[in-house]
Design a protein around this motif. Structure first.
Motif, PDB file in Angstrom:
ATOM      1  N   VAL A  10      28.857  34.102  45.546  1.00 43.90           N
ATOM      2  CA  VAL A  10      29.627  32.917  45.940  1.00 43.90           C
ATOM      3  C   VAL A  10      29.598  32.768  47.454  1.00 43.90           C
ATOM      4  CG1 VAL A  10      31.183  32.992  43.961  1.00 43.90           C
ATOM      5  CG2 VAL A  10      31.801  34.213  46.034  1.00 43.90           C
ATOM      6  N   GLU A  11      29.734  31.521  47.898  1.00 43.88           N
ATOM      7  CA  GLU A  11      29.938  31.233  49.323  1.00 43.88           C
ATOM      8  C   GLU A  11      31.427  31.032  49.579  1.00 43.88           C
ATOM      9  OE1 GLU A  11      27.744  31.460  51.825  1.00 43.88           O
ATOM     10  OE2 GLU A  11      26.412  32.209  50.261  1.00 43.88           O
ATOM     11  N   SER A  12      32.090  30.341  48.641  1.00 43.73           N
ATOM     12  CA  SER A  12      33.527  30.125  48.708  1.00 43.73           C
ATOM     13  C   SER A  12      34.025  29.867  47.292  1.00 43.73           C
ATOM     14  CB  SER A  12      33.851  28.937  49.617  1.00 43.73           C
ATOM     15  OG  SER A  12      35.241  28.781  49.716  1.00 43.73           O
ATOM     16  N   ALA A  13      35.145  30.489  46.929  1.00 42.02           N
ATOM     17  CA  ALA A  13      35.665  30.321  45.566  1.00 42.02           C
ATOM     18  C   ALA A  13      37.150  30.633  45.522  1.00 42.02           C
ATOM     19  CB  ALA A  13      34.919  31.239  44.595  1.00 42.02           C
ATOM     20  N   SER A  14      37.854  29.962  44.612  1.00 43.38           N
ATOM     21  CA  SER A  14      39.266  30.251  44.367  1.00 43.38           C
ATOM     22  C   SER A  14      39.368  31.491  43.497  1.00 43.38           C
ATOM     23  CB  SER A  14      39.930  29.076  43.656  1.00 43.38           C
ATOM     24  OG  SER A  14      39.944  27.960  44.501  1.00 43.38           O
ATOM     25  N   LEU A  15      40.418  32.265  43.718  1.00 42.95           N
ATOM     26  CA  LEU A  15      40.603  33.516  42.997  1.00 42.95           C
ATOM     27  C   LEU A  15      41.818  33.459  42.088  1.00 42.95           C
ATOM     28  CD1 LEU A  15      40.022  36.005  45.942  1.00 42.95           C
ATOM     29  CD2 LEU A  15      38.396  35.338  44.190  1.00 42.95           C
ATOM     30  N   ALA A  16      41.791  34.287  41.061  1.00 40.52           N
ATOM     31  CA  ALA A  16      42.930  34.451  40.157  1.00 40.52           C
ATOM     32  C   ALA A  16      43.158  35.947  39.957  1.00 40.52           C
ATOM     33  CB  ALA A  16      42.649  33.781  38.820  1.00 40.52           C
ATOM     34  N   SER A  17      44.353  36.304  39.563  1.00 45.02           N
ATOM     35  CA  SER A  17      44.668  37.704  39.321  1.00 45.02           C
ATOM     36  C   SER A  17      43.702  38.277  38.284  1.00 45.02           C
ATOM     37  CB  SER A  17      46.107  37.825  38.817  1.00 45.02           C
ATOM     38  OG  SER A  17      46.445  39.167  38.639  1.00 45.02           O
ATOM     39  N   GLY A  18      43.162  39.461  38.568  1.00 45.48           N
ATOM     40  CA  GLY A  18      42.207  40.100  37.664  1.00 45.48           C
ATOM     41  C   GLY A  18      40.768  39.889  38.058  1.00 45.48           C
ATOM     42  N   ASP A  19      40.493  38.996  39.013  1.00 50.44           N
ATOM     43  CA  ASP A  19      39.113  38.767  39.462  1.00 50.44           C
ATOM     44  C   ASP A  19      38.577  40.016  40.160  1.00 50.44           C
ATOM     45  OD1 ASP A  19      38.923  36.225  38.490  1.00 50.44           O
ATOM     46  OD2 ASP A  19      39.268  35.226  40.408  1.00 50.44           O
ATOM     47  N   GLU A  20      37.254  40.218  40.037  1.00 48.53           N
ATOM     48  CA  GLU A  20      36.593  41.358  40.662  1.00 48.53           C
ATOM     49  C   GLU A  20      35.738  40.873  41.821  1.00 48.53           C
ATOM     50  OE1 GLU A  20      34.419  44.660  38.449  1.00 48.53           O
ATOM     51  OE2 GLU A  20      32.804  43.564  39.437  1.00 48.53           O
ATOM     52  N   ILE A  21      35.944  41.459  42.987  1.00 49.03           N
ATOM     53  CA  ILE A  21      35.163  41.153  44.183  1.00 49.03           C
ATOM     54  C   ILE A  21      34.263  42.346  44.462  1.00 49.03           C
ATOM     55  CG2 ILE A  21      35.272  40.678  46.656  1.00 49.03           C
ATOM     56  CD1 ILE A  21      38.116  39.540  46.108  1.00 49.03           C
ATOM     57  N   ARG A  22      32.976  42.058  44.733  1.00 47.36           N
ATOM     58  CA  ARG A  22      32.045  43.146  45.035  1.00 47.36           C
ATOM     59  C   ARG A  22      31.289  42.822  46.306  1.00 47.36           C
ATOM     60  NH1 ARG A  22      27.624  46.197  41.247  1.00 47.36           N
ATOM     61  NH2 ARG A  22      26.799  47.472  42.915  1.00 47.36           N
ATOM     62  N   ILE A  23      31.300  43.786  47.213  1.00 48.86           N
ATOM     63  CA  ILE A  23      30.541  43.703  48.459  1.00 48.86           C
ATOM     64  C   ILE A  23      29.808  45.029  48.588  1.00 48.86           C
ATOM     65  CG2 ILE A  23      30.662  43.555  50.962  1.00 48.86           C
ATOM     66  CD1 ILE A  23      33.182  41.834  50.610  1.00 48.86           C
ATOM     67  N   ALA A  24      28.465  44.972  48.621  1.00 52.40           N
ATOM     68  CA  ALA A  24      27.619  46.173  48.655  1.00 52.40           C
ATOM     69  C   ALA A  24      27.986  47.070  47.471  1.00 52.40           C
ATOM     70  CB  ALA A  24      27.746  46.883  49.993  1.00 52.40           C
ATOM     71  N   ASN A  25      28.339  48.340  47.703  1.00 51.08           N
ATOM     72  CA  ASN A  25      28.690  49.232  46.596  1.00 51.08           C
ATOM     73  C   ASN A  25      30.203  49.366  46.423  1.00 51.08           C
ATOM     74  OD1 ASN A  25      29.243  50.742  48.870  1.00 51.08           O
ATOM     75  ND2 ASN A  25      28.489  52.655  48.016  1.00 51.08           N
ATOM     76  N   CYS A  26      30.961  48.452  46.997  1.00 55.75           N
ATOM     77  CA  CYS A  26      32.426  48.475  46.907  1.00 55.75           C
ATOM     78  C   CYS A  26      32.908  47.365  45.972  1.00 55.75           C
ATOM     79  CB  CYS A  26      33.058  48.273  48.277  1.00 55.75           C
ATOM     80  SG  CYS A  26      32.544  49.499  49.486  1.00 55.75           S
ATOM     81  N   ARG A  27      33.811  47.724  45.064  1.00 51.17           N
ATOM     82  CA  ARG A  27      34.397  46.738  44.150  1.00 51.17           C
ATOM     83  C   ARG A  27      35.913  46.813  44.264  1.00 51.17           C
ATOM     84  NH1 ARG A  27      34.065  47.268  38.693  1.00 51.17           N
ATOM     85  NH2 ARG A  27      33.927  49.505  38.910  1.00 51.17           N
ATOM     86  N   TRP A  28      36.551  45.644  44.207  1.00 54.22           N
ATOM     87  CA  TRP A  28      38.001  45.546  44.199  1.00 54.22           C
ATOM     88  C   TRP A  28      38.426  44.635  43.058  1.00 54.22           C
ATOM     89  CZ3 TRP A  28      35.043  44.843  48.563  1.00 54.22           C
ATOM     90  CH2 TRP A  28      35.228  45.753  49.606  1.00 54.22           C
ATOM     91  N   VAL A  29      39.610  44.878  42.549  1.00 52.39           N
ATOM     92  CA  VAL A  29      40.217  43.992  41.554  1.00 52.39           C
ATOM     93  C   VAL A  29      41.419  43.352  42.222  1.00 52.39           C
ATOM     94  CG1 VAL A  29      41.376  43.852  39.332  1.00 52.39           C
ATOM     95  CG2 VAL A  29      39.427  45.383  39.620  1.00 52.39           C
TER      96      VAL A  29
END
Length: 144
Positions: A74-93
């Motif tokens: 994504v370039e820009s996106a709205s988020l909701a609870s439970g979404d997963e963000i990944r940058i390189a080898n790092c993931r966040w919920v």
């Protein structure tokens, strides 16, 4: 203070909570709110911004590197609870206290409340068998 936080799910950020402010920067630079020193992370990689209406927007700040939201770049996106963000080898919920994530807790995923009636029937049958055995109404003798 934002009601949102990120919970590390993999990589060097695993099991770490990151409370978010109104604007939170993710990257390797010293001025980033969520500093990640991992290969593939840009100095100022992404931004999380809370809008006036309380919604949260993820923006990729480095066009030469990817920011993934639920597995899609994504370039820009709205988020909701439970979404997963990944940058390189790092993931966040993304976690938001009190908000149910639409993508996870659907009506099909939530288990219905179980009935106690079958347990009452089994308990009643066991009690009746115990009384009948105690009064000698059963064809087998006691074991003692």
């Amino acid at each position: 203070m934002s009601k949102y936080r990120l919970k590390g799910a993999s990589g060097p950020v695993i099991n770490q909570p990151f409370p978010l402010g109104a604007v939170s920067l993710i990257g390797r630079a010293d001025d980033c709110d969520l500093r990640v020193d991992a290969e593939g992370v840009a100095p100022r990689h992404a931004e999380l911004r809370e809008n006036e209406d309380g919604s949260l927007v993820l923006t990729n700040l480095d066009s030469s590197r990817q920011t993934l939201l639920n597995g899609e770049a994504v370039e820009s996106a709205s988020l909701a609870s439970g979404d997963e963000i990944r940058i390189a080898n790092c993931r966040w919920v993304l976690q938001a206290p009190g908000l149910r994530p639409d993508t996870v807790l659907t009506s099909e995923a939530v288990r219905p409340k179980r009935s106690y009636v079958p347990w009452l029937i089994v308990g009643g049958l066991l009690a009746a068998a115990a009384v009948a055995w105690h009064q000698g109404l059963l064809p087998f003798p006691p074991l003692w």
